[in-house]
Design an enzyme around this catalytic site. Structure first.
Site, PDB file in Angstrom:
ATOM      1  N   ALA A  15       0.774  -1.134  -0.124  1.00  0.00           N
ATOM      2  CA  ALA A  15      -0.091  -0.003   0.209  1.00  0.00           C
ATOM      3  C   ALA A  15       0.689   1.057  -0.049  1.00  0.00           C
ATOM      4  CB  ALA A  15      -0.924   0.032   1.374  1.00  0.00           C
ATOM      5  N   ILE A  17       0.351   3.844   2.030  1.00  0.00           N
ATOM      6  CA  ILE A  17       0.915   4.207   3.247  1.00  0.00           C
ATOM      7  C   ILE A  17       1.923   3.352   3.847  1.00  0.00           C
ATOM      8  CG2 ILE A  17      -0.780   2.406   4.270  1.00  0.00           C
ATOM      9  CD1 ILE A  17      -1.435   4.714   6.468  1.00  0.00           C
ATOM     10  N   TYR A  60       1.109 -12.994   0.942  1.00  0.00           N
ATOM     11  CA  TYR A  60       0.918 -12.723   2.387  1.00  0.00           C
ATOM     12  C   TYR A  60       1.247 -13.835   3.308  1.00  0.00           C
ATOM     13  CZ  TYR A  60      -1.679  -8.648   0.898  1.00  0.00           C
ATOM     14  OH  TYR A  60      -2.345  -7.755  -0.068  1.00  0.00           O
ATOM     15  N   LEU A  76      -3.382  -2.868   5.030  1.00  0.00           N
ATOM     16  CA  LEU A  76      -4.636  -3.548   4.134  1.00  0.00           C
ATOM     17  C   LEU A  76      -5.803  -2.626   4.148  1.00  0.00           C
ATOM     18  CD1 LEU A  76      -3.966  -7.213   4.724  1.00  0.00           C
ATOM     19  CD2 LEU A  76      -3.101  -5.680   2.680  1.00  0.00           C
ATOM     20  N   HIS A  81      -8.611  -6.227   7.769  1.00  0.00           N
ATOM     21  CA  HIS A  81      -7.563  -6.195   9.069  1.00  0.00           C
ATOM     22  C   HIS A  81      -7.892  -7.403   9.965  1.00  0.00           C
ATOM     23  CE1 HIS A  81      -7.234  -1.446   8.838  1.00  0.00           C
ATOM     24  NE2 HIS A  81      -6.732  -2.139   7.872  1.00  0.00           N
ATOM     25  N   LYS A  99      -5.599   1.736  11.826  1.00  0.00           N
ATOM     26  CA  LYS A  99      -6.892   2.106  12.563  1.00  0.00           C
ATOM     27  C   LYS A  99      -7.861   1.992  11.205  1.00  0.00           C
ATOM     28  CE  LYS A  99      -7.205   5.699  10.053  1.00  0.00           C
ATOM     29  NZ  LYS A  99      -8.158   6.030   9.013  1.00  0.00           N
ATOM     30  N   TYR A 236      -9.485  20.603   3.894  1.00  0.00           N
ATOM     31  CA  TYR A 236      -8.705  19.950   5.194  1.00  0.00           C
ATOM     32  C   TYR A 236      -8.833  20.586   6.443  1.00  0.00           C
ATOM     33  CZ  TYR A 236      -5.126  18.046   8.251  1.00  0.00           C
ATOM     34  OH  TYR A 236      -4.539  17.435   9.377  1.00  0.00           O
TER      35      TYR A 236
END
Length: 341
Positions: A15, A17, A60, A76, A81, A99, A236
């Site tokens: 990902a 992130i 995985y 993910l 999760h 989270k 934002y």
């Protein structure tokens, strides 16, 4: 892992992130991103090369079977999760999961049951909780610097409108509440110190069936009332206001500081309307790195070294998210079960 070794972490999924996380921990003497797994060998290898990760796995399952990996970081989609955290725990890996920890409180409870059975650590990632500013906020509240907390307001809005974005896909656990609002809920839970008694919420539903925005009112058993506002439909903003019997505090509770210092909190004390504002400075860090190093310390020295959400807080956060969603879908107030002595 021993107390003198770096925690060898594997990324479960390629990902975006994960790129940010890997860059943040680069150079740490406490944690190392040692491998990444994706759904194909080629994609995993390309991701590893791009991000300076030593090893890659084309599944995985292969990463979870790697004896050179101590723990996994799970970035993910939300709906994956619970399954992969439990599989990682059963494979003997400690787990730092993005989270929200899972799709609902039942899944969260099952994940912590799996962690206990495996004798491994499971924690939920909220980088703002690892900031020195958050430690200072906890100290101020515990010391009663604004008296007893009476009201809390937490907002987090950021624009997302592309229907192909995973945040707008119901099958992946999308929606403003789980993406942005989970941060608000984590702040409300930390400041209030307990789960609420009741929740009332309204949502702005998108054509895909997920919430583009959510507003909620929460009432806590200690007399604290709170509001939450999260949205994909505005520019934002991330800010919280904590009002007490003797003053108030504002904070942006950001995940990552813009520099060596965090955006300062502001505090007003006393009853006069024109009370002078106090600026509360604090050091600023990259929340991913601080969180990962706290996780490594918790694995090496014990869970009391973890600076993030506790098991009780993570379960309460999940219950609060469930209740907010249920209220928004039914148009009714939802009551939460209370902790018994």
């Amino acid at each position: 892992m021993t107390q003198t070794q770096s925690l060898r972490l594997g990324l479960l999924g390629a990902a975006n992130i994960g790129r940010q996380f890997t860059a943040a921990v680069a150079g740490s003497d406490k944690v190392t991103v040692a491998a990444v797994a994706s759904r194909s060998d080629d994609r995993a290898a390309a991701y590893a090369a791009e991000n300076g990760i030593p090893r890659s796995h084309g599944s995985y399952e292969a990463l979870l079977a790697d004896p050179a990996i101590d723990a996994v970081y799970i970035p993910l989609p939300n709906n994956m999760h619970a399954e992969w955290a439990i599989r990682a725990l059963q494979a003997g890996k400690h787990v730092l999961c993005e989270k929200p920890l899972a799709m609902n409180a039942d899944e969260v409870a099952g994940m912590f049951d799996a962690a206990r059975s495996a004798g491994r650590l499971l924690v939920e990632g909220y980088p703002w909780l690892a900031q020195p500013q958050t430690a200072r906020l906890r100290e101020m509240l515990a010391a009663g610097e604004i008296g007893e907390v009476r009201q809390i307001s937490a907002a987090f809005v950021a624009p997302f409108s592309d229907p192909t974005n995973i945040r707008l896909k119901p099958e992946n656990g999308g929606g403003a509440l789980l993406d942005l609002g989970s941060y608000c809920v984590s702040l409300l839970r930390v400041v209030a110190g307990t789960r609420p008694v009741s929740v009332t919420a309204q949502a702005d539903w998108s054509d895909t069936g997920v919430d583009r925005g959510m507003v909620a009112t929460l009432l806590f058993p200690n007399g604290v009332s709170a509001t939450l506002n999260c949205s994909f439909s505005a520019l934002y903003q991330r800010r919280a206001l904590i009002c007490g019997s003797g003053g108030s505090i504002t904070t942006t509770y950001r995940n990552h500081a813009p520099g060596a210092e965090a955006e300062p909190m502001q505090m007003w004390q006393g009853g006069a309307m024109l009370t002078e504002v106090q600026t509360i400075p604090s050091a600023g860090v990259n929340g991913f790195r601080a969180e990962a190093e706290s996780f490594a310390d918790a694995v090496a020295f014990g869970p009391d070294r973890w600076t993030g959400a506790s098991e009780a807080e993570s379960l309460d956060i999940a219950m609060m998210l469930d209740a907010i969603t249920a209220s928004a879908r039914t148009g009714r107030m939802v009551e939460l079960p209370q902790v018994t002595a």
